[in-house]
Design an enzyme around this catalytic site. Structure first.
Site, PDB file in Angstrom:
ATOM      1  N   HIS A 174       0.873  -1.178   0.000  1.00  0.00           N
ATOM      2  CA  HIS A 174       0.000   0.000   0.000  1.00  0.00           C
ATOM      3  C   HIS A 174       0.908   1.225   0.000  1.00  0.00           C
ATOM      4  CE1 HIS A 174      -3.699  -2.018   2.108  1.00  0.00           C
ATOM      5  NE2 HIS A 174      -4.015  -1.745   0.860  1.00  0.00           N
ATOM      6  N   CYS A 272      -2.179   2.996   9.050  1.00  0.00           N
ATOM      7  CA  CYS A 272      -3.192   2.036   8.606  1.00  0.00           C
ATOM      8  C   CYS A 272      -4.422   2.063   9.507  1.00  0.00           C
ATOM      9  CB  CYS A 272      -2.629   0.615   8.617  1.00  0.00           C
ATOM     10  SG  CYS A 272      -1.322   0.338   7.441  1.00  0.00           S
TER      11      CYS A 272
HETATM   12  N1  ARG Z   1      -3.768  -7.048   6.520  1.00  0.00           N
HETATM   13  C1  ARG Z   1      -4.173  -5.853   5.854  1.00  0.00           C
HETATM   14  C2  ARG Z   1      -4.113  -6.045   4.358  1.00  0.00           C
HETATM   15  O1  ARG Z   1      -3.244  -6.716   3.889  1.00  0.00           O
HETATM   16  C3  ARG Z   1      -3.302  -4.703   6.293  1.00  0.00           C
HETATM   17  C4  ARG Z   1      -3.750  -3.387   5.775  1.00  0.00           C
HETATM   18  C5  ARG Z   1      -2.848  -2.255   6.171  1.00  0.00           C
HETATM   19  N2  ARG Z   1      -3.416  -1.022   5.851  1.00  0.00           N
HETATM   20  C6  ARG Z   1      -2.800   0.002   5.244  1.00  0.00           C
HETATM   21  N3  ARG Z   1      -3.414   1.138   5.129  1.00  0.00           N
HETATM   22  N4  ARG Z   1      -1.603  -0.133   4.720  1.00  0.00           N
HETATM   23  O2  ARG Z   1      -4.929  -5.524   3.641  1.00  0.00           O
END
Ligand code: ARG
Length: 280
Positions: A174, A272
């Site tokens: 991300h 996150c």
């Molecule tokens: N386990 C989640 C996923 O893989 C983590 C998300 C993390 N969020 C972020 N904004 N980077 O989607």
């Protein structure tokens, strides 16, 4: 990679955040390289770290709204993925992986119930996880989760110029794991990022737009230190990001270390867990 600089933090402005307590947090599936089902998670520890993060925001003078966590959605704690909000307009999330898909409508409903104009996305996008407002532009990530087609859709819905950035390292899947917005002041936008997470073309674009950016080290990135939350002065950041903290201090920011290591097992940190609700 410390560089002398005369730039200083623009100063804190009060923010409104949306968060989701990790009541049902665990790692029961693997959709990013940080997740490992065979490693035990401690839900109470996640809740304690999350509460500390929320309390830090409140101590800094910010407003925190919360959304009810839903059983069976262990990643719902990562609220940043829930939507992208600009000028009170909500562009909903549409998740790539089936495990997280019900989160999109859940977050959109929260916004609708709280009086926001919401737009249901046609394209796959994971909210602020991949869409970060910096000054007058929306930096939008792609490569792992958000589709490029969502960049244009976000630009239309949120009425903003979009700069697409391609992510190339699955650990930084991300945009908010590879880049932190330090100042969103249109007169003086500032970011920190980890160059190896981006394609050559996207790195060149970042260098051109942000010649004075803080460049994070591998140590910073490895603890998801770029998953930081800045209010223009205070930067809530993982304690492991020691190089980043030093560079922030040099620029007049105040690093506020908050331990989110339990939530790191799911591949997330402070940012996150934090969706910014921008009414302007
Ligand atoms: N386990 C989640 C996923 O893989 C983590 C998300 C993390 N969020 C972020 N904004 N980077 O989607």
């Amino acid at each position: 990679m410390t560089r002398a600089t005369t730039r200083t933090a623009p100063g804190a402005t009060p923010r409104r955040y949306l968060m989701c307590e990790p009541t049902f947090y665990t790692v029961s599936y693997e959709i990013n390289p940080w997740m490992d089902r065979s490693r035990a998670t401690d839900t109470q520890r996640a809740v304690d770290q999350w509460r500390r993060l929320r309390d830090v925001y409140l101590e800094l003078g910010h407003t925190v709204d919360t959304i009810e966590p839903l059983a069976g959605l262990p990643d719902m704690v990562y609220a940043a993925n829930g939507a992208t909000v600009r000028g009170g307009v909500v562009y909903s999330a549409r998740f790539r992986h089936p495990e997280r898909q019900p989160e999109g409508p859940a977050y959109e409903k929260w916004f609708a119930d709280h009086g926001f104009v919401t737009h249901t996305a046609d394209e796959i996008n994971e909210g602020e996880g991949d869409m970060l407002l910096v000054g007058d532009v929306l930096l939008a990530g792609c490569g792992f989760r958000t589709d490029r087609a969502a960049h244009a859709e976000a630009g239309r819905v949120l009425d903003v110029e979009v700069v697409g950035l391609e992510l190339v390292d699955p650990h930084y899947y991300h945009l908010d794991t590879a880049l932190a917005v330090l100042s969103s002041d249109p007169a003086d936008p500032q970011v920190a990022y980890y160059p190896p997470a981006f394609s050559d073309a996207s790195r060149a674009e970042l260098e051109r737009r942000f010649p004075d950016a803080v460049l994070a080290t591998t140590t910073d990135a490895a603890g998801l230190g770029l998953n930081a939350v800045s209010d223009g002065e205070n930067v809530v950041v993982a304690p492991a990001a020691v190089d980043l903290a030093e560079q922030l201090r040099l620029r007049g920011y105040r690093p506020v270390p908050v331990d989110t290591t339990e939530l790191l097992k799911g591949g997330g940190g402070a940012k996150c867990c934090t969706l910014e609700i921008r009414s302007a």
